[in-house]
Write a protein that holds these residues in place. Structure first.
Motif, mmCIF file in Angstrom:
data_model
loop_
_atom_site.group_PDB
_atom_site.id
_atom_site.type_symbol
_atom_site.label_atom_id
_atom_site.label_comp_id
_atom_site.label_asym_id
_atom_site.label_seq_id
_atom_site.Cartn_x
_atom_site.Cartn_y
_atom_site.Cartn_z
ATOM 1 N N TRP A 83 1.010 4.308 3.022
ATOM 2 C CA TRP A 83 1.605 3.947 4.318
ATOM 3 C C TRP A 83 2.856 3.074 4.166
ATOM 4 C CZ3 TRP A 83 -3.669 4.687 3.826
ATOM 5 C CH2 TRP A 83 -4.247 5.578 4.720
ATOM 6 N N GLU A 111 0.869 -1.180 0.000
ATOM 7 C CA GLU A 111 0.000 0.000 0.000
ATOM 8 C C GLU A 111 0.905 1.229 0.000
ATOM 9 O OE1 GLU A 111 -2.829 2.911 0.319
ATOM 10 O OE2 GLU A 111 -0.998 2.809 1.509
ATOM 11 N N VAL A 118 -3.417 -0.061 11.645
ATOM 12 C CA VAL A 118 -2.149 0.096 10.932
ATOM 13 C C VAL A 118 -1.850 1.573 10.710
ATOM 14 C CG1 VAL A 118 -0.927 -0.353 8.773
ATOM 15 C CG2 VAL A 118 -2.292 -2.160 9.816
ATOM 16 N N ALA A 119 -2.857 2.326 10.234
ATOM 17 C CA ALA A 119 -2.650 3.751 9.968
ATOM 18 C C ALA A 119 -2.271 4.518 11.228
ATOM 19 C CB ALA A 119 -3.916 4.349 9.350
ATOM 20 N N LEU A 158 -7.120 -5.295 4.148
ATOM 21 C CA LEU A 158 -7.603 -5.541 5.504
ATOM 22 C C LEU A 158 -8.961 -4.879 5.747
ATOM 23 C CD1 LEU A 158 -4.291 -4.821 7.485
ATOM 24 C CD2 LEU A 158 -5.229 -7.066 6.859
ATOM 25 N N MET A 199 -1.893 -3.786 3.281
ATOM 26 C CA MET A 199 -2.803 -3.011 4.134
ATOM 27 C C MET A 199 -4.160 -2.780 3.472
ATOM 28 S SD MET A 199 -2.198 0.825 5.606
ATOM 29 C CE MET A 199 -3.540 1.781 6.302
ATOM 30 N N GLN A 200 -4.177 -2.558 2.153
ATOM 31 C CA GLN A 200 -5.420 -2.228 1.457
ATOM 32 C C GLN A 200 -6.433 -3.368 1.454
ATOM 33 O OE1 GLN A 200 -2.436 -2.760 0.178
ATOM 34 N NE2 GLN A 200 -2.442 -3.160 -2.032
ATOM 35 N N ARG A 254 -7.165 -1.701 9.145
ATOM 36 C CA ARG A 254 -6.455 -0.644 8.411
ATOM 37 C C ARG A 254 -6.274 0.586 9.302
ATOM 38 N NH1 ARG A 254 -9.643 0.683 3.292
ATOM 39 N NH2 ARG A 254 -11.162 -0.871 3.958
ATOM 40 N N THR A 255 -7.274 0.878 10.095
ATOM 41 C CA THR A 255 -7.184 2.017 11.003
ATOM 42 C C THR A 255 -6.083 1.801 12.036
ATOM 43 O OG1 THR A 255 -9.531 2.498 10.721
ATOM 44 C CG2 THR A 255 -8.451 3.428 12.663
ATOM 45 N N VAL A 288 -7.937 6.529 6.425
ATOM 46 C CA VAL A 288 -8.282 5.254 5.803
ATOM 47 C C VAL A 288 -9.533 5.378 4.950
ATOM 48 C CG1 VAL A 288 -9.196 2.943 6.334
ATOM 49 C CG2 VAL A 288 -7.127 3.770 7.469
ATOM 50 N N VAL A 328 -11.619 -2.386 7.599
ATOM 51 C CA VAL A 328 -11.394 -0.978 7.954
ATOM 52 C C VAL A 328 -10.805 -0.849 9.360
ATOM 53 C CG1 VAL A 328 -12.560 1.210 8.457
ATOM 54 C CG2 VAL A 328 -13.127 -0.061 6.388
ATOM 55 N N TRP A 333 1.515 2.401 12.308
ATOM 56 C CA TRP A 333 2.579 2.039 11.376
ATOM 57 C C TRP A 333 3.611 3.163 11.266
ATOM 58 C CZ3 TRP A 333 4.185 -2.371 9.646
ATOM 59 C CH2 TRP A 333 4.980 -2.468 8.499
#
Length: 220
Positions: A143, A140, A159-160, A151, A148-149, A156-157, A180, A153, A163
């Motif tokens: 990030w 992704e 990770v965001a 996963l 990640m894309q 992903r949140t 996200v 939401v 990360w």
């Protein structure tokens, strides 16, 4: 800090791998549109400093963005605050030689908004160059996070939020969620749907498509 320096070496620094890819893309643009230096260009969602660094600069560049407008501009540049999916009338009624957009369509807010974005592009000029990261590249790009894309939401949140290679670290989980939700990578089928008369060019790395460029030549 050490991990963030990895991001700089990979993506952000002037001599990074990402910078070299962007330079190659700029070369493709000038090769595809050999009259670029004489063209009027509207850049939807871009920045003036991108064109200040460009190897070939158009005769006139009109940047439209939702970011705050800086004070002083070079004489060849114009900048407006505006939504590219619902352009103000004073912009929508104008015509340009080329519409340019780099890594924007994945941030406009869902299918309906992407349709409006594409309609703006088709209405403003006969020619366009629209680049976007490819959904199925394994990393992704925003990030620099593997897979990640794909996963849910909530993950992903997370990770965001945590990360360390993110361009701008999230202030809190709600800030991460907003980032996200406003990032939705698309694939080739979607790109062809939004730009049915365009050529779709793939930017590849190790045989894998990293990004897509929909372009249409003047009069094509």
């Amino acid at each position: 800090m050490a991990l963030h320096s990895i991001r700089r070496r990979l993506v952000d620094s002037p001599d990074s791998w990402g910078a070299k890819r962007r330079a190659r893309r700029a070369q493709w643009l000038s090769e595809t549109f050999p009259d670029l230096a004489q063209m009027s260009v509207i850049d939807l969602g871009g920045r003036v400093d991108t064109w200040e660094r460009a190897p070939v600069r158009p005769k006139h560049v009109h940047v439209v963005n939702l970011e705050p407008i800086p004070g002083e501009l070079p004489e060849w540049a114009e900048l407006d605050y505006g939504d590219a999916c619902a352009l103000p009338e004073h912009i929508a009624k104008r015509r340009y030689d080329l519409v340019f957009s780099n890594s924007v369509i994945e941030h406009v807010g869902g299918h309906e908004r992407r349709l409006r974005f594409a309609e703006s592009i088709h209405a403003l000029a006969d020619a366009h160059w629209v680049q976007t990261p490819y959904r199925y590249f394994p990393i992704e790009p925003h990030w620099v996070a593997p897979g990640m894309q794909f996963l849910p939401v909530s993950l992903r949140t997370t990770v965001a939020h945590r990360w360390p290679l993110a361009h701008t670290p999230a202030k809190d989980r709600d800030d991460a969620l907003q980032s996200v939700l406003w990032t939705e990578l698309i694939d080739k089928t979607q790109m062809r749907h939004y730009f049915p008369q365009s050529t779709i060019r793939s930017e590849r790395i190790f045989g894998l498509t990293k990004s897509m460029i929909a372009y249409k030549l003047p009069g094509a």
